[in-house]
Design an enzyme around this catalytic site. Sequence first.
Site, PDB file in Angstrom:
ATOM      1  N   LYS A 225      30.005  11.534  57.388  1.00  0.00           N
ATOM      2  CA  LYS A 225      30.638  11.371  56.082  1.00  0.00           C
ATOM      3  C   LYS A 225      31.604  10.196  56.182  1.00  0.00           C
ATOM      4  O   LYS A 225      32.242  10.000  57.227  1.00  0.00           O
ATOM      5  CB  LYS A 225      31.423  12.646  55.743  1.00  0.00           C
ATOM      6  CG  LYS A 225      32.329  12.505  54.517  1.00  0.00           C
ATOM      7  CD  LYS A 225      31.529  12.335  53.242  1.00  0.00           C
ATOM      8  CE  LYS A 225      32.437  12.017  52.045  1.00  0.00           C
ATOM      9  NZ  LYS A 225      31.627  11.726  50.825  1.00  0.00           N
TER      10      LYS A 225
ATOM     11  N   ASN B  29      27.147  13.310  41.504  1.00  0.00           N
ATOM     12  CA  ASN B  29      28.269  13.768  42.319  1.00  0.00           C
ATOM     13  C   ASN B  29      29.487  12.895  42.091  1.00  0.00           C
ATOM     14  O   ASN B  29      29.372  11.684  41.840  1.00  0.00           O
ATOM     15  CB  ASN B  29      27.897  13.763  43.814  1.00  0.00           C
ATOM     16  CG  ASN B  29      28.270  12.440  44.485  1.00  0.00           C
ATOM     17  OD1 ASN B  29      29.413  12.250  44.914  1.00  0.00           O
ATOM     18  ND2 ASN B  29      27.332  11.521  44.551  1.00  0.00           N
TER      19      ASN B  29
ATOM     20  N   GLY C 227      34.605  12.298  45.746  1.00  0.00           N
ATOM     21  CA  GLY C 227      35.937  11.720  45.909  1.00  0.00           C
ATOM     22  C   GLY C 227      36.357  11.545  47.361  1.00  0.00           C
ATOM     23  O   GLY C 227      37.542  11.665  47.718  1.00  0.00           O
ATOM     24  N   LEU C 228      35.364  11.296  48.197  1.00  0.00           N
ATOM     25  CA  LEU C 228      35.574  11.030  49.640  1.00  0.00           C
ATOM     26  C   LEU C 228      36.298  12.158  50.371  1.00  0.00           C
ATOM     27  O   LEU C 228      37.250  11.929  51.128  1.00  0.00           O
ATOM     28  CB  LEU C 228      36.321   9.701  49.846  1.00  0.00           C
ATOM     29  CG  LEU C 228      35.534   8.432  49.574  1.00  0.00           C
ATOM     30  CD1 LEU C 228      36.430   7.211  49.777  1.00  0.00           C
ATOM     31  CD2 LEU C 228      34.293   8.316  50.459  1.00  0.00           C
TER      32      LEU C 228
ATOM     33  N   CYS D  40      31.776   3.392  47.269  1.00  0.00           N
ATOM     34  CA  CYS D  40      32.027   4.721  46.710  1.00  0.00           C
ATOM     35  C   CYS D  40      32.484   4.564  45.257  1.00  0.00           C
ATOM     36  O   CYS D  40      33.477   3.875  44.989  1.00  0.00           O
ATOM     37  CB  CYS D  40      33.096   5.471  47.496  1.00  0.00           C
ATOM     38  SG  CYS D  40      33.440   7.095  46.754  1.00  0.00           S
TER      39      CYS D  40
ATOM     40  N   LYS E  60      27.481  -0.514  53.505  1.00  0.00           N
ATOM     41  CA  LYS E  60      26.803   0.331  52.519  1.00  0.00           C
ATOM     42  C   LYS E  60      27.107  -0.239  51.149  1.00  0.00           C
ATOM     43  O   LYS E  60      28.279  -0.319  50.750  1.00  0.00           O
ATOM     44  CB  LYS E  60      27.277   1.776  52.631  1.00  0.00           C
ATOM     45  CG  LYS E  60      26.638   2.774  51.665  1.00  0.00           C
ATOM     46  CD  LYS E  60      25.204   3.072  52.009  1.00  0.00           C
ATOM     47  CE  LYS E  60      24.579   4.157  51.142  1.00  0.00           C
ATOM     48  NZ  LYS E  60      25.012   5.535  51.490  1.00  0.00           N
TER      49      LYS E  60
ATOM     50  N   GLY F 137      16.286   7.872  46.415  1.00  0.00           N
ATOM     51  CA  GLY F 137      15.078   8.341  45.760  1.00  0.00           C
ATOM     52  C   GLY F 137      13.989   8.868  46.660  1.00  0.00           C
ATOM     53  O   GLY F 137      12.860   9.062  46.216  1.00  0.00           O
TER      54      GLY F 137
ATOM     55  N   GLY G  76      19.475  11.452  51.015  1.00  0.00           N
ATOM     56  CA  GLY G  76      20.660  12.190  50.599  1.00  0.00           C
ATOM     57  C   GLY G  76      20.329  13.398  49.737  1.00  0.00           C
ATOM     58  O   GLY G  76      20.267  14.534  50.220  1.00  0.00           O
TER      59      GLY G  76
END
Length: 311
Positions: A46, A70, A73-74, A129, A163, A249, A270
């Site tokens: 994470k 989702n 919020g980290l 994020c 990312k 996906g 994911g």
Amino acid sequence: SQALHAEIAGIKFDDIFLNASGVHCQTTAELDELLATKGTGAIITKSATSAYRAGNPSPRLSKIPLGSINSMGLPNEGLDYYLDYVTTKQADKPMLLSVAGVSYTENLDILHKVQDSSFMGITELNLSCPNVPGKPQTAYDFETTERLLTEVFAFFTKPLGVKMPPYFDIVHFDDMAKILNKFPLAHVNTINSIGNGLWINEDTDTVVIKPKGGFGGIGGALAKPTALANVRAFRQRLNPTIKMIGTGGVVNGRDVYEHILCGADLVSVGTQLQFEGPSMFARLEQELLAIMAEKGYTSVDDFRGQLKIIE
Ligand SMILES: O=C1NC(=O)NC(C(=O)O)N1
């Protein structure tokens, strides 16, 4: 297996699958389960912030038709928790450490700590994020992204990937690829969730997640067209020394095959992992190998990046 192999930053992967950061990787128990799962060639943590974060109020994740939404919020146990994990387990399987400062300086502080640690695996800087209220997705700010990576590579000498959020404009692919090509990146992982989508419960006319009035990142099958486009676009533009992790996906072996056709070296999952659990990896591997056998491919090297266009 030899058929499903890859190499990033001199690290060899016996399988091309891993979890998408954020899913099934917040606690050591979850990480240990993925570590022991057949089909994972690597695992990723994470995204870690410097300190523990509770994250956004629940409900903050919901299954929706053809995907997920989702706004976590980290939430995470803090950098030291994950640094300890990846440092002690890095001999078992290739480890990726995901990090996400909620400020420019926090990103630098975190990466200094990783640089000074005994972790020798790949660090993935999460620049995408979409769910920290009041904070933009760094990678949508091109100047800041370039400035941050310039400062990072002035001191960070270990393998580093990024990312990325999805982009939706060809000029953005061109401009961001030009920036990324300036740096000795180990990999680019694309895509993160499609930021700030909205889903409505038809029985109650209410949003399905609490944070941000129901706005959250979209993942799963709904995201595949955007995910494939981003993998393809960056593969076509980035230096071949920068490897690609395809995310977004993936539900079945055909989706994995398509990510590889677009140029993915590793494929991360994911939403589908969230709802199916780790046994999913063995299924994906079996489905992909069946497709490869049917087409006469013995290795992912035979078709990676070989997407055909209409001349
Ligand atoms: O980078 C992230 N992407 C997401 O879709 N959600 C998480 C989160 O909100 O923590 N972070």
